[in-house]
Design an enzyme around this catalytic site. Structure first.
Site, PDB file in Angstrom:
ATOM      1  N   GLU A   1      64.165  -5.969 -22.215  1.00 44.44           N
ATOM      2  CA  GLU A   1      64.438  -7.217 -21.502  1.00 44.44           C
ATOM      3  C   GLU A   1      65.747  -7.162 -20.740  1.00 44.44           C
ATOM      4  O   GLU A   1      66.664  -6.414 -21.084  1.00 44.44           O
ATOM      5  CB  GLU A   1      64.494  -8.384 -22.489  1.00 44.44           C
ATOM      6  CG  GLU A   1      65.597  -8.214 -23.511  1.00 44.44           C
ATOM      7  CD  GLU A   1      65.906  -9.512 -24.248  1.00 44.44           C
ATOM      8  OE1 GLU A   1      65.110  -9.888 -25.101  1.00 44.44           O
ATOM      9  OE2 GLU A   1      66.951 -10.113 -23.971  1.00 44.44           O
TER      10      GLU A   1
ATOM     11  N   HIS B   1      66.186 -20.330 -21.315  1.00 43.29           N
ATOM     12  CA  HIS B   1      65.666 -19.316 -20.386  1.00 43.29           C
ATOM     13  C   HIS B   1      64.193 -19.542 -20.096  1.00 43.29           C
ATOM     14  O   HIS B   1      63.510 -20.286 -20.798  1.00 43.29           O
ATOM     15  CB  HIS B   1      65.902 -17.900 -20.921  1.00 43.29           C
ATOM     16  CG  HIS B   1      65.167 -17.546 -22.188  1.00 43.29           C
ATOM     17  ND1 HIS B   1      65.743 -17.642 -23.445  1.00 43.29           N
ATOM     18  CD2 HIS B   1      63.910 -17.079 -22.401  1.00 43.29           C
ATOM     19  CE1 HIS B   1      64.881 -17.227 -24.352  1.00 43.29           C
ATOM     20  NE2 HIS B   1      63.745 -16.893 -23.746  1.00 43.29           N
TER      21      HIS B   1
ATOM     22  N   GLU C   1      59.704 -21.628 -26.872  1.00 44.82           N
ATOM     23  CA  GLU C   1      60.672 -21.010 -27.789  1.00 44.82           C
ATOM     24  C   GLU C   1      61.832 -21.982 -27.980  1.00 44.82           C
ATOM     25  O   GLU C   1      62.214 -22.696 -27.053  1.00 44.82           O
ATOM     26  CB  GLU C   1      61.175 -19.704 -27.152  1.00 44.82           C
ATOM     27  CG  GLU C   1      62.211 -18.938 -27.956  1.00 44.82           C
ATOM     28  CD  GLU C   1      62.653 -17.654 -27.235  1.00 44.82           C
ATOM     29  OE1 GLU C   1      61.923 -17.142 -26.355  1.00 44.82           O
ATOM     30  OE2 GLU C   1      63.761 -17.183 -27.559  1.00 44.82           O
TER      31      GLU C   1
ATOM     32  N   HIS D   1      56.809 -17.663 -21.110  1.00 40.87           N
ATOM     33  CA  HIS D   1      57.227 -18.756 -21.999  1.00 40.87           C
ATOM     34  C   HIS D   1      58.449 -19.453 -21.439  1.00 40.87           C
ATOM     35  O   HIS D   1      59.114 -18.941 -20.539  1.00 40.87           O
ATOM     36  CB  HIS D   1      57.525 -18.238 -23.412  1.00 40.87           C
ATOM     37  CG  HIS D   1      58.695 -17.309 -23.530  1.00 40.87           C
ATOM     38  ND1 HIS D   1      58.597 -15.940 -23.384  1.00 40.87           N
ATOM     39  CD2 HIS D   1      60.011 -17.544 -23.768  1.00 40.87           C
ATOM     40  CE1 HIS D   1      59.785 -15.382 -23.544  1.00 40.87           C
ATOM     41  NE2 HIS D   1      60.670 -16.342 -23.764  1.00 40.87           N
TER      42      HIS D   1
ATOM     43  N   GLN E   1      64.722 -14.487 -18.137  1.00 37.55           N
ATOM     44  CA  GLN E   1      64.571 -13.368 -19.072  1.00 37.55           C
ATOM     45  C   GLN E   1      63.389 -12.538 -18.592  1.00 37.55           C
ATOM     46  O   GLN E   1      62.241 -12.984 -18.678  1.00 37.55           O
ATOM     47  CB  GLN E   1      64.305 -13.895 -20.477  1.00 37.55           C
ATOM     48  CG  GLN E   1      64.163 -12.819 -21.541  1.00 37.55           C
ATOM     49  CD  GLN E   1      63.790 -13.436 -22.878  1.00 37.55           C
ATOM     50  OE1 GLN E   1      62.750 -14.063 -23.002  1.00 37.55           O
ATOM     51  NE2 GLN E   1      64.637 -13.269 -23.877  1.00 37.55           N
TER      52      GLN E   1
HETATM   53  C1  MC0 Z   1      48.901 -16.303 -25.968  1.00 39.03           C
HETATM   54  N1  MC0 Z   1      48.337 -17.425 -25.495  1.00 39.03           N
HETATM   55  C2  MC0 Z   1      49.188 -17.989 -24.622  1.00 39.03           C
HETATM   56  C3  MC0 Z   1      50.320 -17.147 -24.583  1.00 39.03           C
HETATM   57  N2  MC0 Z   1      50.096 -16.113 -25.429  1.00 39.03           N
HETATM   58  N3  MC0 Z   1      49.105 -19.111 -23.901  1.00 39.03           N
HETATM   59  C4  MC0 Z   1      50.144 -19.408 -23.116  1.00 39.03           C
HETATM   60  N4  MC0 Z   1      51.249 -18.637 -22.999  1.00 39.03           N
HETATM   61  C5  MC0 Z   1      51.362 -17.499 -23.716  1.00 39.03           C
HETATM   62  N5  MC0 Z   1      52.442 -16.734 -23.601  1.00 39.03           N
HETATM   63  C6  MC0 Z   1      47.023 -17.962 -25.812  1.00 39.03           C
HETATM   64  C7  MC0 Z   1      45.945 -16.945 -25.513  1.00 39.03           C
HETATM   65  O1  MC0 Z   1      45.555 -16.991 -24.167  1.00 39.03           O
HETATM   66  C8  MC0 Z   1      44.854 -17.362 -26.444  1.00 39.03           C
HETATM   67  O2  MC0 Z   1      44.143 -18.433 -25.899  1.00 39.03           O
HETATM   68  C9  MC0 Z   1      45.607 -17.859 -27.664  1.00 39.03           C
HETATM   69  O3  MC0 Z   1      46.933 -18.195 -27.207  1.00 39.03           O
HETATM   70  C10 MC0 Z   1      45.725 -16.806 -28.741  1.00 39.03           C
HETATM   71  O4  MC0 Z   1      46.306 -15.661 -28.160  1.00 39.03           O
HETATM   72  P1  MC0 Z   1      45.942 -14.151 -28.535  1.00 39.03           P
HETATM   73  O5  MC0 Z   1      46.098 -13.338 -27.324  1.00 39.03           O
HETATM   74  O6  MC0 Z   1      44.663 -14.104 -29.274  1.00 39.03           O
HETATM   75  O7  MC0 Z   1      47.114 -13.686 -29.434  1.00 39.03           O
HETATM   76  P2  MC0 Z   1      47.607 -14.084 -30.869  1.00 39.03           P
HETATM   77  O8  MC0 Z   1      46.946 -15.284 -31.417  1.00 39.03           O
HETATM   78  O9  MC0 Z   1      47.598 -12.837 -31.681  1.00 39.03           O
HETATM   79  O10 MC0 Z   1      49.129 -14.439 -30.507  1.00 39.03           O
HETATM   80  C11 MC0 Z   1      49.505 -15.518 -29.712  1.00 39.03           C
HETATM   81  C12 MC0 Z   1      50.886 -15.920 -30.176  1.00 39.03           C
HETATM   82  C13 MC0 Z   1      51.802 -14.679 -30.060  1.00 39.03           C
HETATM   83  C14 MC0 Z   1      51.396 -17.078 -29.279  1.00 39.03           C
HETATM   84  C15 MC0 Z   1      50.818 -16.425 -31.636  1.00 39.03           C
HETATM   85  O11 MC0 Z   1      51.858 -14.243 -28.714  1.00 39.03           O
HETATM   86  C16 MC0 Z   1      53.188 -14.890 -30.560  1.00 39.03           C
HETATM   87  O12 MC0 Z   1      53.465 -14.793 -31.742  1.00 39.03           O
HETATM   88  N6  MC0 Z   1      54.143 -15.171 -29.630  1.00 39.03           N
HETATM   89  C17 MC0 Z   1      55.548 -15.393 -30.051  1.00 39.03           C
HETATM   90  C18 MC0 Z   1      56.386 -14.164 -29.884  1.00 39.03           C
HETATM   91  C19 MC0 Z   1      56.485 -13.711 -28.441  1.00 39.03           C
HETATM   92  O13 MC0 Z   1      55.776 -14.150 -27.568  1.00 39.03           O
HETATM   93  N7  MC0 Z   1      57.368 -12.731 -28.232  1.00 39.03           N
HETATM   94  C20 MC0 Z   1      57.635 -12.170 -26.882  1.00 39.03           C
HETATM   95  C21 MC0 Z   1      58.848 -12.745 -26.309  1.00 39.03           C
HETATM   96  P3  MC0 Z   1      42.537 -18.393 -25.740  1.00 39.03           P
HETATM   97  O14 MC0 Z   1      42.205 -19.695 -25.089  1.00 39.03           O
HETATM   98  O15 MC0 Z   1      42.244 -17.197 -24.911  1.00 39.03           O
HETATM   99  O16 MC0 Z   1      42.029 -18.298 -27.154  1.00 39.03           O
HETATM  100  S1  MC0 Z   1      60.243 -12.150 -27.165  1.00 39.03           S
HETATM  101  C22 MC0 Z   1      61.536 -13.105 -26.647  1.00 39.03           C
HETATM  102  O17 MC0 Z   1      61.349 -13.946 -25.844  1.00 39.03           O
HETATM  103  C23 MC0 Z   1      62.877 -12.780 -27.291  1.00 39.03           C
HETATM  104  C24 MC0 Z   1      63.264 -11.381 -26.989  1.00 39.03           C
HETATM  105  C25 MC0 Z   1      63.983 -13.748 -26.897  1.00 39.03           C
HETATM  106  O18 MC0 Z   1      63.738 -14.756 -26.214  1.00 39.03           O
HETATM  107  O19 MC0 Z   1      65.132 -13.508 -27.274  1.00 39.03           O
END
Ligand code: MC0
Length: 153
Positions: free
Chosen positions: A43, A7, A134, A84, A60
């Site tokens: 979602e 997705h 992912e 993503h 998604q």
């Molecule tokens: C954050 N950053 C991204 C981003 N999210 N870059 C590209 N795409 C994204 N989606 C970048 C920020 O701009 C920042 O860069 C750096 O990563 C750190 O981000 P932050 O805002 O300080 O946040 P953190 O470090 O607390 O968390 C970022 C992190 C988090 C990726 C670790 O979002 C995470 O754990 N994501 C995985 C879970 C997720 O996204 N869940 C939602 C979808 P700079 O340069 O500004 O420092 S759930 C889903 O999809 C499920 C339901 C499913 O598929 O079934």
């Protein structure tokens, strides 16, 4: 083996309005909808096509349910848009370990529950040229839904 695009995750402010846009503009239907409390999202999965490994590809649509969720934080900076991409695999554990061994940060020690009882993990966007990535293994038959074919090796 990563065998397909499972997705593309798209962050939106208003899930109903975004679902209506994809339906009215392209004719896409909602295949499945749920709240994932752990991930902090409401979602809707729009099934686009089946794939030759027996899986499927979806859009998604994601509306954050908390400002401090990953999608909520990302939207505060970026607004709506592609959040993503997700690659489908028959074995998320093995593929996550293989990627980790190459030096890419895998965000979860053990895959967690994703949409339709899939098992998911994420790779850090800073290790993937700016793309939050992912890895997902679909459940053989998600509860209460039209069967989603198991993926085969
Ligand atoms: C954050 N950053 C991204 C981003 N999210 N870059 C590209 N795409 C994204 N989606 C970048 C920020 O701009 C920042 O860069 C750096 O990563 C750190 O981000 P932050 O805002 O300080 O946040 P953190 O470090 O607390 O968390 C970022 C992190 C988090 C990726 C670790 O979002 C995470 O754990 N994501 C995985 C879970 C997720 O996204 N869940 C939602 C979808 P700079 O340069 O500004 O420092 S759930 C889903 O999809 C499920 C339901 C499913 O598929 O079934």
């Amino acid at each position: 083996m990563l065998s397909r695009i499972d997705h593309i995750g798209i962050a939106c402010f208003d899930l109903d309005a975004t679902v209506a846009f994809y339906h009215d503009t392209y004719g896409f239907e909602v295949f499945h909808s749920e709240v994932n409390e752990e991930q902090g999202v409401l979602e809707a999965m729009l099934r686009i096509n089946g794939t030759d490994d027996g899986g499927a590809s979806y859009l998604q649509l994601l509306q954050p349910i908390r400002d401090d969720s990953p999608v909520g934080k990302w939207m505060a900076k970026n607004g709506e848009g592609v959040h993503h991409i997700a690659f489908g695999t028959a074995d998320v554990d093995a593929d996550a370990e293989a990627v980790r061994a190459k030096g890419v940060r895998v965000l979860y020690d053990t895959p967690r529950r994703g949409s339709m009882d899939s098992r998911i993990t994420f790779l850090h966007p800073k290790d993937c040229h700016g793309v939050l990535t992912e890895l997902v293994t679909a459940a053989p038959t998600p509860g209460g839904e039209e069967p989603r074919s198991p993926e085969s090796h």
